[in-house]
Design a protein around this motif. Sequence first.
Motif, PDB file in Angstrom:
ATOM      1  N   THR A  29      70.015  90.767  24.823  1.00 37.61           N
ATOM      2  CA  THR A  29      71.112  91.500  24.196  1.00 37.61           C
ATOM      3  C   THR A  29      70.529  92.690  23.444  1.00 37.61           C
ATOM      4  N   VAL A  31      70.831  95.276  20.477  1.00 39.42           N
ATOM      5  CA  VAL A  31      71.473  95.209  19.168  1.00 39.42           C
ATOM      6  C   VAL A  31      71.302  96.542  18.440  1.00 39.42           C
ATOM      7  N   TRP A  32      72.398  97.157  18.057  1.00 42.72           N
ATOM      8  CA  TRP A  32      72.379  98.457  17.369  1.00 42.72           C
ATOM      9  C   TRP A  32      71.943  98.271  15.920  1.00 42.72           C
ATOM     10  N   HIS A  33      71.224  99.238  15.400  1.00 38.07           N
ATOM     11  CA  HIS A  33      70.611  99.116  14.074  1.00 38.07           C
ATOM     12  C   HIS A  33      71.622  98.961  12.947  1.00 38.07           C
ATOM     13  N   LYS A  34      72.858  99.386  13.157  1.00 39.92           N
ATOM     14  CA  LYS A  34      73.879  99.260  12.113  1.00 39.92           C
ATOM     15  C   LYS A  34      74.560  97.892  12.111  1.00 39.92           C
ATOM     16  N   ASP A  35      74.299  97.086  13.139  1.00 40.72           N
ATOM     17  CA  ASP A  35      74.828  95.723  13.133  1.00 40.72           C
ATOM     18  C   ASP A  35      74.166  94.950  11.994  1.00 40.72           C
ATOM     19  N   THR A  36      74.867  93.955  11.497  1.00 43.08           N
ATOM     20  CA  THR A  36      74.330  93.189  10.367  1.00 43.08           C
ATOM     21  C   THR A  36      73.851  91.796  10.756  1.00 43.08           C
ATOM     22  N   ILE A  68      70.353  95.872  10.220  1.00 44.69           N
ATOM     23  CA  ILE A  68      69.909  94.786  11.091  1.00 44.69           C
ATOM     24  C   ILE A  68      68.558  94.221  10.671  1.00 44.69           C
ATOM     25  N   SER A  71      68.448  90.995   8.852  1.00 48.28           N
ATOM     26  CA  SER A  71      68.584  89.817   9.708  1.00 48.28           C
ATOM     27  C   SER A  71      67.290  89.517  10.453  1.00 48.28           C
TER      28      SER A  71
END
Length: 222
Positions: A29, A31-36, A68, A71
Amino acid sequence: MKAAVIVFPGSNCDRDMAVAFERAGADVTMVWHKDTALPQDVDIVGVPGGFSFGDYLRCGAIAANSPICQSVVSHAERGGYVLGICNGFQILTETGLLPGALRRNAGLKYICRTVELTVETADTAFTSGYSVGQSIHIPIAHHDGNYFVDDAKLAQLQDEGRIAFKYADNPNGSVADIAGVVSKNRRVLGMMPHPERAADEGHGGTDGVAMFRSLMDQLATA
């Protein structure tokens, strides 16, 4: 096995890393850096090479403060696996997941070529597909790959067997010829050379394949 590859503005090796994971058998997957949050039940997080945020401030410093990355740090602290390559290595040092810093190359020039590495330990999920002392050939492409730690931390890395790879012919001035190191629990690897660029015959070499395959094998039996 589930892998997540983080994408920052300026990442340019994210797809290469994803393909290397996929060919080794992982479900990947992006995952974009702004995802949390990372995907549920992810096994390994890949932090790719490139020039996140244009390498402003310090290489990896801005990316390390992206949402991100909180996390990613939590994942590592829970014992999850993390692989940081080139800019990803720089980001991992900026988050504190790995010791040291990556400084400007000693020759003050960008270097892009295939180099010879020596495998220093096979006692990690990342390197178990190699043998200690084995010579492998992996591309580098960096301007700030000069790894530095102080004498006390270097002695600790040596004593704990945490140096994963060394350069056979140091191209950038890295202390003790270090090309990659692992965390104390051996589940986080940072390295400047690009194994994902040596994972297909069309790349001119496949010495990186063993890293991704052995990693998937280790995760499958964990």
